[in-house]
Design an enzyme around this catalytic site. Sequence first.
Site, PDB file in Angstrom:
ATOM      1  CG  ASN A  19      -2.103  -0.995   0.966  1.00 48.52           C
ATOM      2  OD1 ASN A  19      -2.258  -1.533  -0.132  1.00 48.52           O
ATOM      3  ND2 ASN A  19      -2.889  -1.246   2.004  1.00 48.52           N
ATOM      4  NE  ARG A  88     -12.062   0.066  -4.080  1.00 51.57           N
ATOM      5  CZ  ARG A  88     -13.074   0.779  -4.512  1.00 51.57           C
ATOM      6  NH1 ARG A  88     -13.889   0.292  -5.414  1.00 51.57           N
ATOM      7  NH2 ARG A  88     -13.307   1.981  -4.050  1.00 51.57           N
ATOM      8  NE  ARG A 117     -12.291  -0.792  -0.670  1.00 51.62           N
ATOM      9  CZ  ARG A 117     -11.071  -1.309  -0.785  1.00 51.62           C
ATOM     10  NH1 ARG A 117     -10.907  -2.517  -1.268  1.00 51.62           N
ATOM     11  NH2 ARG A 117     -10.011  -0.621  -0.413  1.00 51.62           N
ATOM     12  N   PRO A 118     -17.007   3.400  -1.888  1.00 50.70           N
ATOM     13  CG  PRO A 118     -18.083   4.837  -0.389  1.00 50.70           C
ATOM     14  CD  PRO A 118     -17.629   3.417  -0.558  1.00 50.70           C
ATOM     15  CB  VAL A 119     -14.052   7.088  -5.282  1.00 48.88           C
ATOM     16  CG1 VAL A 119     -13.295   5.770  -5.242  1.00 48.88           C
ATOM     17  CG2 VAL A 119     -14.981   7.138  -6.473  1.00 48.88           C
ATOM     18  CG  LEU A 121     -14.787  10.707   1.550  1.00 41.02           C
ATOM     19  CD1 LEU A 121     -14.086   9.940   2.664  1.00 41.02           C
ATOM     20  CD2 LEU A 121     -15.533  11.904   2.135  1.00 41.02           C
ATOM     21  CG  ASP A 300      -5.803  -4.202   4.649  1.00 37.47           C
ATOM     22  OD1 ASP A 300      -7.010  -4.273   4.346  1.00 37.47           O
ATOM     23  OD2 ASP A 300      -5.015  -3.406   4.105  1.00 37.47           O
ATOM     24  NE  ARG A 392      -5.348  -7.219  -6.043  1.00 41.56           N
ATOM     25  CZ  ARG A 392      -6.395  -6.431  -5.924  1.00 41.56           C
ATOM     26  NH1 ARG A 392      -7.598  -6.937  -5.883  1.00 41.56           N
ATOM     27  NH2 ARG A 392      -6.253  -5.127  -5.855  1.00 41.56           N
TER      28      ARG A 392
HETATM   29  C1  UD1 Z   1      -6.767   1.490   1.864  1.00 36.27           C
HETATM   30  C2  UD1 Z   1      -5.922   0.263   1.652  1.00 36.27           C
HETATM   31  C3  UD1 Z   1      -6.708  -0.988   2.046  1.00 36.27           C
HETATM   32  C4  UD1 Z   1      -7.228  -0.861   3.475  1.00 36.27           C
HETATM   33  C5  UD1 Z   1      -8.000   0.443   3.643  1.00 36.27           C
HETATM   34  C6  UD1 Z   1      -8.392   0.700   5.086  1.00 36.27           C
HETATM   35  C7  UD1 Z   1      -4.503   0.901  -0.199  1.00 36.27           C
HETATM   36  C8  UD1 Z   1      -4.141   0.726  -1.625  1.00 36.27           C
HETATM   37  N1  UD1 Z   1      -5.545   0.201   0.250  1.00 36.27           N
HETATM   38  O1  UD1 Z   1      -7.890   1.390   1.003  1.00 36.27           O
HETATM   39  O2  UD1 Z   1      -5.820  -2.105   1.947  1.00 36.27           O
HETATM   40  O3  UD1 Z   1      -8.098  -1.935   3.755  1.00 36.27           O
HETATM   41  O4  UD1 Z   1      -7.164   1.554   3.233  1.00 36.27           O
HETATM   42  O5  UD1 Z   1      -7.284   0.745   5.911  1.00 36.27           O
HETATM   43  O6  UD1 Z   1      -3.832   1.614   0.522  1.00 36.27           O
HETATM   44  N2  UD1 Z   1     -14.733   5.817   2.131  1.00 36.27           N
HETATM   45  C9  UD1 Z   1     -15.813   6.572   1.746  1.00 36.27           C
HETATM   46  N3  UD1 Z   1     -15.668   7.406   0.664  1.00 36.27           N
HETATM   47  C10 UD1 Z   1     -14.498   7.514  -0.028  1.00 36.27           C
HETATM   48  C11 UD1 Z   1     -13.389   6.746   0.385  1.00 36.27           C
HETATM   49  C12 UD1 Z   1     -13.536   5.892   1.471  1.00 36.27           C
HETATM   50  O7  UD1 Z   1     -16.891   6.499   2.341  1.00 36.27           O
HETATM   51  O8  UD1 Z   1     -14.432   8.289  -0.981  1.00 36.27           O
HETATM   52  C13 UD1 Z   1     -14.857   4.906   3.287  1.00 36.27           C
HETATM   53  C14 UD1 Z   1     -14.690   3.453   2.916  1.00 36.27           C
HETATM   54  O9  UD1 Z   1     -15.888   2.873   2.437  1.00 36.27           O
HETATM   55  C15 UD1 Z   1     -14.209   2.831   4.209  1.00 36.27           C
HETATM   56  C16 UD1 Z   1     -13.385   3.965   4.836  1.00 36.27           C
HETATM   57  O10 UD1 Z   1     -13.777   5.155   4.159  1.00 36.27           O
HETATM   58  O11 UD1 Z   1     -15.290   2.540   5.056  1.00 36.27           O
HETATM   59  C17 UD1 Z   1     -11.902   3.801   4.718  1.00 36.27           C
HETATM   60  O12 UD1 Z   1     -11.546   3.522   3.376  1.00 36.27           O
HETATM   61  P1  UD1 Z   1     -10.178   4.043   2.767  1.00 36.27           P
HETATM   62  O13 UD1 Z   1      -9.238   4.376   3.880  1.00 36.27           O
HETATM   63  O14 UD1 Z   1     -10.451   5.077   1.754  1.00 36.27           O
HETATM   64  O15 UD1 Z   1      -9.638   2.743   2.021  1.00 36.27           O
HETATM   65  P2  UD1 Z   1      -8.772   2.686   0.705  1.00 36.27           P
HETATM   66  O16 UD1 Z   1      -7.893   3.874   0.601  1.00 36.27           O
HETATM   67  O17 UD1 Z   1      -9.658   2.336  -0.451  1.00 36.27           O
END
Ligand code: UD1
Length: 416
Positions: A19, A88, A117-119, A121, A300, A392
């Site tokens: 990561n 992702r 897993r929304p984006v 933010l 994780d 992965r």
């Molecule tokens: C990263 C890690 C992943 C780990 C996760 C949580 C990488 C490549 N992946 O994923 O291995 O499991 O952190 O530690 O580094 N959320 C929203 N909106 C958004 C983005 C996130 O609601 O736009 C929510 C997610 O659904 C989740 C929380 O925020 O509940 C944390 O997710 P996030 O920290 O963003 O995970 P990733 O960056 O995708």
Amino acid sequence: MIHGGRRLEGEIPISGAKNATLALMPAALLAPGAFHLRNTPALRDVTTMSALLRSMGALVELKDNVLSLDTAGVDRPEAPYEHVKKMRASIYVLGPLLARFGHARVSLPGGCAWGPRPVNLHIEGIRKLGAEVDLEAGYIVAKANELHGARVRFDVSSVGATGNILMAAVLAKGTTIIENAAIEPEITSLVQFLDSMGARIAGIGTNRLEIEGVPDLHPSDCETIPDRIEAGTFLVAAAITGGSVTLHNVLPGDLSAVIGKLQDAGCSITCGSSTINLHAPSSLRPVDVTASIFPGFPTDMQAQWTSLMATALGTSVITDSIYYDRFKHVPELVRLGADIELKENAAVVKGVQRLVCAKVMSTDLRASASLILAGLIAEGSTEVLRVYHIDRGYESIERKLQRLGADIRREAGEEF
Ligand code: UD1
């Protein structure tokens, strides 16, 4: 194929953090030129990110765990669906492409194996910095003649959104403040890398980052931090088999939540500056965990902990407060004889005396790790299908386990 019952013993090195690498590689897009990222793990996700950067015009080569990257020729600020659907973390290119080119077209990642897993933010953050963002035919299309500094407060702490906004803000005009920023070690390592490229960022390691935009950045080299999740997985492998294992190339401070829980379960642990030794007890005590943001117990590691607790002496509750649905490994562990009941975002695990072999199916990266761990103690030969998910995020997991004495081999056949 794992023939369970061997006690793991010995020493292994831990690889660079997946990561961290997946954030460092897109950061190289911010400055045209040559970079060398040492201690880069040879993983499928790194191959996917390499292919994505190449599709934009970058030169990328991984040799002996040194990733050489040249981003001078990048001229297509676009992340096609064919790459993003595989991983992702491809969304990380959005911020740097927008900052360097003033426009970017990045496929929306969609859901993942265990749920949504929304984006949102990421998108809200770059809009705050002045980008116009449209969603067109499954793509995020972002444009900004000039990004400007802004105050970005995340309602939810997000690793990816923090990284993306950080990478957009380093070249924006003026000051950006990110509040409720993620403080995971992989974000801190990204901040340090950006700093070495000439970015001006205050608040490193805290959840309030203040970024003073600069007109340009320069290429830089770096050493990737050790993978705390790979390390945690091998500690659990030692604990579940009643073994004694020493890990090298680790940062014990990044693993304090996992180490604390292993100690609660009865393991004795000794840490050096870059080593961890675990000596397992004859039987494990049940220990509840709640996966949460750093420095809490990592989501994780949640699946691996569930396997560990499957044979502990009593009942434990394993809750995931980050991903409520991340329990696809549970029905497979039950097929190996575990007694686990799901209650909303928690698994109630009643320890059993023994697990027995079965054919099981892995659905995602950490689920496959949990099934391999369970296979290490299950009686007979456990066959883990779709095990390609493991590649992965783990560099040669079967070779490292073999080095510790496990009876594990990979059967040819299944393709990604
Ligand atoms: C990263 C890690 C992943 C780990 C996760 C949580 C990488 C490549 N992946 O994923 O291995 O499991 O952190 O530690 O580094 N959320 C929203 N909106 C958004 C983005 C996130 O609601 O736009 C929510 C997610 O659904 C989740 C929380 O925020 O509940 C944390 O997710 P996030 O920290 O963003 O995970 P990733 O960056 O995708």
